[in-house]
Write a protein that holds these residues in place. Structure first.
Motif, PDB file in Angstrom:
ATOM      1  N   PRO A   1       0.810  -1.222   0.000  1.00  0.00           N
ATOM      2  CA  PRO A   1       0.000   0.000   0.000  1.00  0.00           C
ATOM      3  C   PRO A   1       0.844   1.273   0.000  1.00  0.00           C
ATOM      4  O   PRO A   1       0.463   2.272  -0.602  1.00  0.00           O
ATOM      5  CB  PRO A   1      -0.813  -0.129   1.293  1.00  0.00           C
ATOM      6  CG  PRO A   1      -0.909  -1.590   1.534  1.00  0.00           C
ATOM      7  CD  PRO A   1       0.394  -2.149   1.059  1.00  0.00           C
ATOM      8  N   TYR A   2       2.012   1.234   0.661  1.00  0.00           N
ATOM      9  CA  TYR A   2       2.896   2.396   0.692  1.00  0.00           C
ATOM     10  C   TYR A   2       3.490   2.680  -0.689  1.00  0.00           C
ATOM     11  O   TYR A   2       3.482   3.824  -1.171  1.00  0.00           O
ATOM     12  CB  TYR A   2       4.005   2.151   1.714  1.00  0.00           C
ATOM     13  CG  TYR A   2       5.070   3.222   1.755  1.00  0.00           C
ATOM     14  CD1 TYR A   2       4.782   4.517   2.195  1.00  0.00           C
ATOM     15  CD2 TYR A   2       6.385   2.932   1.376  1.00  0.00           C
ATOM     16  CE1 TYR A   2       5.768   5.497   2.252  1.00  0.00           C
ATOM     17  CE2 TYR A   2       7.379   3.900   1.437  1.00  0.00           C
ATOM     18  CZ  TYR A   2       7.063   5.177   1.869  1.00  0.00           C
ATOM     19  OH  TYR A   2       8.046   6.144   1.921  1.00  0.00           O
ATOM     20  N   LEU A   3       3.986   1.626  -1.354  1.00  0.00           N
ATOM     21  CA  LEU A   3       4.593   1.812  -2.675  1.00  0.00           C
ATOM     22  C   LEU A   3       3.556   2.177  -3.729  1.00  0.00           C
ATOM     23  O   LEU A   3       3.828   2.986  -4.632  1.00  0.00           O
ATOM     24  CB  LEU A   3       5.332   0.529  -3.095  1.00  0.00           C
ATOM     25  CG  LEU A   3       6.564   0.133  -2.283  1.00  0.00           C
ATOM     26  CD1 LEU A   3       7.111  -1.204  -2.757  1.00  0.00           C
ATOM     27  CD2 LEU A   3       7.642   1.204  -2.361  1.00  0.00           C
ATOM     28  N   ALA A   4       2.367   1.596  -3.625  1.00  0.00           N
ATOM     29  CA  ALA A   4       1.319   1.858  -4.621  1.00  0.00           C
ATOM     30  C   ALA A   4       0.532   3.129  -4.324  1.00  0.00           C
ATOM     31  O   ALA A   4      -0.207   3.615  -5.188  1.00  0.00           O
ATOM     32  CB  ALA A   4       0.362   0.663  -4.692  1.00  0.00           C
ATOM     33  N   GLY A   5       0.695   3.671  -3.114  1.00  0.00           N
ATOM     34  CA  GLY A   5      -0.069   4.849  -2.710  1.00  0.00           C
ATOM     35  C   GLY A   5       0.567   6.151  -3.172  1.00  0.00           C
ATOM     36  O   GLY A   5       1.527   6.160  -3.956  1.00  0.00           O
ATOM     37  N   PRO A   6       0.055   7.262  -2.674  1.00  0.00           N
ATOM     38  CA  PRO A   6       0.534   8.579  -3.122  1.00  0.00           C
ATOM     39  C   PRO A   6       1.991   8.866  -2.765  1.00  0.00           C
ATOM     40  O   PRO A   6       2.620   9.710  -3.405  1.00  0.00           O
ATOM     41  CB  PRO A   6      -0.412   9.548  -2.395  1.00  0.00           C
ATOM     42  CG  PRO A   6      -0.983   8.769  -1.244  1.00  0.00           C
ATOM     43  CD  PRO A   6      -1.042   7.366  -1.704  1.00  0.00           C
TER      44      PRO A   6
END
Length: 491
Positions: A37-42
């Protein structure tokens, strides 16, 4: 350090506490359950396909390339420098996670995380060089348990911070960076060992202690074979005999390598050890592959940008379930020689079923449940396999066999990554990958099911043959039973 040297009865306490502190803080990384989620998030804004096909494969390749050189270097430099290197690699990895941007930065990050994985061998091997043999089992248990506790605590903390305090994934990585920095500081205070298992064996006039029972590969007669620890200690004793008998460093290194080859050849000549090692290598390759990409599958099933996710809670439950399964494995009394490969087949089938479930379901909770089943089944079996492989091996052979098994697992994992994941191969999306991983474990289950049927049938035929000899005289019956046992123990 001086005080622990002056008290031999407590000499194991300081290095053990120090190493456990290093292990705890190096695993206390609340960002790990939420890395996708961190890498794919903003914060990073990287697509799932790029993470899957271009970033994560770098970890597998770097781990494979670094493992053997690091394995050799670890013993040669006596562990502590490699543990410090692991601490530095941790810090670089999380600095890049916090401050790095773009595809290249993330690929460099994966290289350093491969270094972290390759240097992990030093953490578990270090203790054998500073602790007396009577404390091996106790200290090994402490070092392994503390990492499970830390990972579980980090996962729970991460879920609480995300769900209740609405902490962003960025600050989870900042906490992780601080934790690995503390781990690095503890690595600096580890006592420097004066010996190692192979290249710097401690001179001694006595033969080092050996586990009870025969070595695993001595079930079958070996000729002209000297155990590795005996060879190395012979070299050490020769150094006391005078300059004429002192081998040159290059000769010692060559002889150690030759002895490694001889020992590995002898160990794997045991069919029991060979087949357990075979399962270990293939299953570990599949397990690591699933572990690498499962968060991507979860994000595919329930996108983190639009769904409430519980990765931390699931990782904590899975780790606890794996620890419980590992504890259960130590309490169960089973004839593993007869039924061991049947257990490998059954639980490999359970792994395959859970992966198929994760592939076909559209419900994230069912997907989470499949992962819990998968990890618990694997942890149960890997604990049994580790015991079956190591039970009759000396510490030196234990390190060698598990090092080679890990390398073989990495080779298999690299082949899978190149063929299935990498853009140079098929570059399949993550949902299709889990169908392939399920099929992979199905093949493993089928192979060991056939092996188990063969073993059970052979044992049954052996018993019937024993009964058929009841009409013979006692001496003939004794010889017949002895021959039958010889046949059945080959499997």
């Amino acid at each position: 350090m001086n005080c622990c040297r002056t008290s031999p009865s407590h000499s194991w306490v300081f290095p053990t506490v120090n190493l456990c502190c290093f292990g705890f803080f190096s695993m206390m990384k609340p960002s790990e359950p939420f890395v996708i989620p961190y890498l794919a998030g903003p914060d990073k804004n990287i697509s799932l396909s790029t993470i899957t096909n271009e970033i994560f494969p770098i970890w597998t390749y770097s781990y494979l390339v670094l493992l053997l050189p690091v394995f050799i270097l670890t013993d040669y430099v006596r562990y502590k420098p490699v543990i410090i290197l692991q601490g530095i690699s941790f810090i670089i990895t999380w600095l890049l996670l916090v401050f790095g941007q773009g595809l290249r930065a993330m690929q460099v990050l994966e290289f350093f995380y491969g270094m972290v994985s390759a240097t992990e061998v030093a953490y578990y091997a270090y203790i054998y060089s500073v602790v007396s043999p009577e404390h091996y089992q106790k200290v090994s248990g402490y070092c392994r348990s503390i990492t499970l506790v830390a990972y579980t605590a980090a996962s729970v903390l991460a879920q609480l911070l995300v769900s209740l305090a609405n902490v962003s994934y960025f600050y989870l990585n900042v906490i992780s960076l601080a934790s690995v920095c503390v781990a690095f500081l503890f690595s600096l205070f580890l006592p420097m060992p004066k010996k190692s298992m192979f290249f710097h064996a401690k001179p001694s006039k006595e033969t080092p202690p050996k586990p009870p029972g025969k070595d695993a590969f001595l079930e079958e007669p070996q000729t002209d074979h000297k155990p590795v620890y005996q060879e190395i200690f012979t070299l050490s004793r020769n150094q006391d005999d005078g300059p004429l008998s002192t081998p040159k460093p290059g000769n010692v290194t060559l002889r150690v390598f030759v002895q490694w080859f001889q020992d590995l050849k002898g160990c794997y000549s045991s069919k029991h050890l060979f087949y357990w090692s075979l399962w270990w290598a293939f299953s570990t390759a599949g397990f690591n592959q699933v572990l690498n990409y499962v968060q991507i599958l979860w994000d595919y099933k329930a996108p983190s940008q639009s769904s409430t996710i519980y990765n931390g809670a699931v990782e904590a439950l899975a780790t606890f379930g794996g620890a419980l399964a590992a504890f259960t494995a130590g309490c169960v009394k089973v004839n593993w020689d007869l039924l061991g490969e049947l257990a490998l087949a059954i639980f490999s089938a359970a792994d395959a079923g859970s992966l198929f479930l994760m592939h076909y379901t559209t419900n994230i909770w069912v997907c989470y449940a499949g992962f819990l089943i998968f990890k618990s089944s694997y942890m149960l079996l890997i604990t049994i396999a580790a015991f079956q492989i190591a039970v009759n091996l000396s510490v030196e052979r234990y390190a060698l066999v598990f090092g080679i098994n890990t390398f073989i697992a990495l080779v298999i994992q690299t082949v899978i990554t190149v063929a299935v994941v990498d853009n140079q191969g098929l570059g399949l999306p993550v949902s299709i990958q889990f169908l392939i991983y399920g099929s992979y474990f199905s093949i493993i289950a089928g192979i060991f099911l056939m092996r188990s049927i063969y073993i059970i049938c052979s044992a049954k035929c052996g018993k019937e043959h024993c009964r058929s000899t009841t009409g013979q005289n006692p001496s003939e019956r004794e010889d017949s039973i002895s021959n039958t046992n010889t046949v059945t123990t080959q499997f």
